[in-house]
Design a protein around this motif. Structure first.
Motif, short mmCIF file in Angstrom:
data_model
loop_
_atom_site.label_atom_id
_atom_site.label_comp_id
_atom_site.label_asym_id
_atom_site.label_seq_id
_atom_site.Cartn_x
_atom_site.Cartn_y
_atom_site.Cartn_z
N ASP A 44 25.50 64.37 72.68
CA ASP A 44 25.83 65.11 71.47
C ASP A 44 27.26 64.75 71.06
OD1 ASP A 44 26.54 66.94 69.52
OD2 ASP A 44 25.69 68.65 70.58
N SER B 63 29.18 65.84 68.76
CA SER B 63 30.03 66.97 68.39
C SER B 63 30.59 67.69 69.61
CB SER B 63 29.26 67.95 67.51
OG SER B 63 28.23 68.58 68.25
N ARG B 64 29.99 67.46 70.79
CA ARG B 64 30.45 68.14 72.01
C ARG B 64 30.89 67.16 73.09
NH1 ARG B 64 26.14 72.94 72.86
NH2 ARG B 64 25.60 71.58 74.56
#
Length: 184
Positions: free
Chosen positions: A76, A78-79
């Motif tokens: 991911d 975004s993380r």
């Protein structure tokens, strides 16, 4: 933070590294990058055993036997900066890179793996790398195996010098060889 966990075959290094990953609390996601290439039933049994040992630990497993940076595409984005990654194991990754379709030169394998690890460590919060000690048996091997062992040794040396912590596992006992001050 980068941690290198070294040990001989059957030393318990994988279990120690998994415990280290479990103990990390300041991340949102924990990835397990599995590098073993399955060529036969014995390898499949080992993969199945490791999968069973990881069950219920909250790790997101990514099977990535070579081209380690491709694993980033499965994470991911975004993380990513709030994640921890356990790479299991450098020995398999080096062998897979060196002895793929064609035998690649050791220096090329070392350069590519070290570059990939540097990129990965700069994108995640914690990186734990498991690798084997392969020089302790005193046996002479064929030139291809010797080249692989030399490449893995060079990779381990670079990783150790650039890691915040280096732990050697001996008979299931973690021995801290290096721990940078102020690092947790």
């Amino acid at each position: 933070m980068v941690t290198l966990v070294l040990g001989g075959s059957g030393s318990g290094k994988s279990a120690i590294a998994e415990s280290m990953l479990e103990e990390i609390k300041d991340v949102e996601v924990k990835y397990y990058l599995a590098t073993m290439q399955v060529y036969d039933e014995d390898a499949q049994r080992k993969v199945n055993r490791h999968r069973e040992l990881r069950r219920g630990k909250g790790f997101r497993t990514i099977e990535q036997p070579r081209d380690i940076l491709q694993a980033l595409d499965q994470m991911d984005p975004s993380r990513l900066g709030e994640s921890a990654v356990l790479l299991e194991c450098m020995s398999n990754l080096a062998a897979n890179e060196m002895f793929g379709k064609d035998v690649r030169p050791a220096d090329e394998v070392v350069r590519n793996i070290v570059q990939g690890i540097r990129i990965l460590r700069n994108r995640v919060r914690h990186l734990i790398i498991v690798s084997n000690n392969v020089f302790e048996d005193g046996v002479r091997y064929d030139p291809a195996t010797t080249a692989y062992m030399d490449a893995l040794g060079k990779i381990n040396c670079v990783l150790a010098s650039e890691s915040d912590e280096v732990t050697e596992v001996v008979a299931g006992i973690p021995v801290i060889l290096k721990k940078e001050r102020g690092k947790k």
